[in-house]
Design a protein around this motif. Structure first.
Motif, PDB file in Angstrom:
ATOM      1  N   TRP A 193      51.391  32.862  32.048  1.00 48.21           N
ATOM      2  CA  TRP A 193      50.496  33.222  30.941  1.00 48.21           C
ATOM      3  C   TRP A 193      49.570  32.066  30.570  1.00 48.21           C
ATOM      4  CZ3 TRP A 193      52.452  32.978  25.249  1.00 48.21           C
ATOM      5  CH2 TRP A 193      51.425  33.335  24.374  1.00 48.21           C
ATOM      6  N   LEU A 194      50.143  30.895  30.305  1.00 50.68           N
ATOM      7  CA  LEU A 194      49.348  29.795  29.758  1.00 50.68           C
ATOM      8  C   LEU A 194      48.728  28.903  30.837  1.00 50.68           C
ATOM      9  CD1 LEU A 194      51.823  28.707  26.933  1.00 50.68           C
ATOM     10  CD2 LEU A 194      49.783  30.154  26.681  1.00 50.68           C
ATOM     11  N   GLY A 214      46.578  30.916  33.043  1.00 49.99           N
ATOM     12  CA  GLY A 214      45.495  31.344  32.148  1.00 49.99           C
ATOM     13  C   GLY A 214      44.478  30.221  31.960  1.00 49.99           C
ATOM     14  N   TYR A 260      52.323  37.019  31.646  1.00 51.01           N
ATOM     15  CA  TYR A 260      52.265  37.700  30.344  1.00 51.01           C
ATOM     16  C   TYR A 260      53.246  38.869  30.307  1.00 51.01           C
ATOM     17  CZ  TYR A 260      50.267  39.263  25.930  1.00 51.01           C
ATOM     18  OH  TYR A 260      50.103  39.600  24.613  1.00 51.01           O
ATOM     19  N   THR A 291      43.727  33.095  23.825  1.00 50.27           N
ATOM     20  CA  THR A 291      45.190  33.095  23.928  1.00 50.27           C
ATOM     21  C   THR A 291      45.901  33.357  22.607  1.00 50.27           C
ATOM     22  OG1 THR A 291      44.890  31.513  25.728  1.00 50.27           O
ATOM     23  CG2 THR A 291      47.120  31.809  24.949  1.00 50.27           C
TER      24      THR A 291
END
Ligand SMILES: [Fe+2]
Ligand SMILES: [Fe+2]
Length: 330
Positions: free
Chosen positions: A144-145, A148, A184, A250
């Motif tokens: 996710w991060l 991302g 995610y 985010t």
């Protein structure tokens, strides 16, 4: 992103002895301004070449070292489906490393040299991969991060002035968006699970949030390569602009998960539509870059071990190539 604009002590730009006269530089800049792509055989300033070699090799190293934190979880993925997805994701990262090493070689540097610099600890790679993956939720948080943040950084690189780098980024970005979605989805599953699973997700977000913001590199005021890289269209947005975009995208995703971003200063500025956020601990960033992160040693040891254990593959490939060449010559 994966390159963070990390400075290394460089030799003088003119060390190659090439003619970087004002006229040639102006003609080169005119090509850049006209949005032409620069290709490997084209003339380019020594400093442009050197900047690209530094940035692209750091990027390639980051892809390769980036396989390690998640690779640690392949044998422990909770289901067969999760294992298959994680395997594919980690293999993608290997592919990204290989495309970008290949693109870097077009600048006249050998892959052996690049890999040797990584293995000796001389070359830099993204600070983010020196943090440990403690629970399964970390695999979700990384996708996710970290992926991302990588997308945020790499999408503009698809329009980078250097042709081979720009083209390699197109496929990389498509795969990164799959990585971000799978991360995610892991977070979403955990957040809809038991209290304990949700706590794991929250804990992972707390540990990965700030290091993810550091991925964009030093603030604009302290980023010495930025202005020149923007003029050369290697970079399209400043570190701080990309970091802001990442935060803006985010934070609502964290809210949808029902998780709390670990920043007491975080608030939406209604006027600008951007989130304001707290001060990054730059000392931590500098320490991790300089080898004092939790996993720096472990990562380098793992890469060296893999390199040593893979020696027979390289030797076999070399012997085969020689055999084919000898047969063709005969
Ligand atoms: Fe990647
Ligand atoms: Fe990725």
């Amino acid at each position: 992103m994966y390159t963070q604009g990390l400075d290394q002590k460089d030799k003088a730009a003119g060390a190659t002895g090439q003619d970087d006269s004002a006229e040639r530089l102006a003609a080169f800049q005119a090509r850049i301004d006209a949005d032409e792509k620069i290709e490997p055989k084209d003339w380019m300033p020594a400093a442009y070449r050197k900047t690209l070699i530094r940035q692209m090799s750091q990027h390639a190293h980051s892809e390769i070292v980036g396989m390690l934190p998640e690779g640690n979880w392949i044998t422990r993925a909770p289901t067969l489906r999760r294992k298959a997805i994680l395997l594919a994701k980690v293999q993608d990262e290997a592919g990204h490393g290989l495309y970008i090493y290949g693109a870097t070689e077009t600048l006249g540097v050998s892959r052996d040299e690049l890999v040797a610099d990584l293995l000796s600890g001389k070359a830099k790679y993204s600070s983010i991969f020196n943090y440990p993956t403690i629970t399964w939720a970390d695999v979700g948080a990384i996708g996710w991060l970290v992926d991302g943040a990588a997308i945020m950084n790499q999408i503009p690189l698809c329009r980078c002035s250097y042709g081979p780098y720009a083209r390699s980024m197109i496929r990389v970005c498509k795969e990164e968006s799959f990585h971000q979605r799978q991360g995610y989805e892991i977070m979403l599953t955990l957040c809809r699970g038991t209290e304990e699973q949700k706590r794991m997700a929250q804990d992972a977000l707390e540990r990965w949030w700030w290091p993810s913001l550091m991925m964009f590199g030093p603030g604009d005021a302290n980023s010495s390569h930025s202005a020149q890289s923007m003029a050369w269209k290697i970079k399209r947005f400043s570190n701080d602009d990309l970091r802001q975009k990442f935060v803006d995208v985010t934070v609502p995703q964290a809210e949808y998960l029902g998780l709390r971003v670990p920043d007491d200063d975080l608030e939406l500025d209604e006027e600008t539509g951007h989130y304001r956020f707290g001060e990054i601990d730059w000392q931590e960033f500098i320490d991790v870059i300089n080898g004092k992160g939790k996993c720096n040693r472990e990562r380098l040891e793992a890469r060296n071990k893999a390199h040593d254990e893979g020696a027979w593959v390289r030797e076999a490939a070399q012997a085969y190539a020689e055999k084919v060449a000898a047969r063709e010559a005969a």
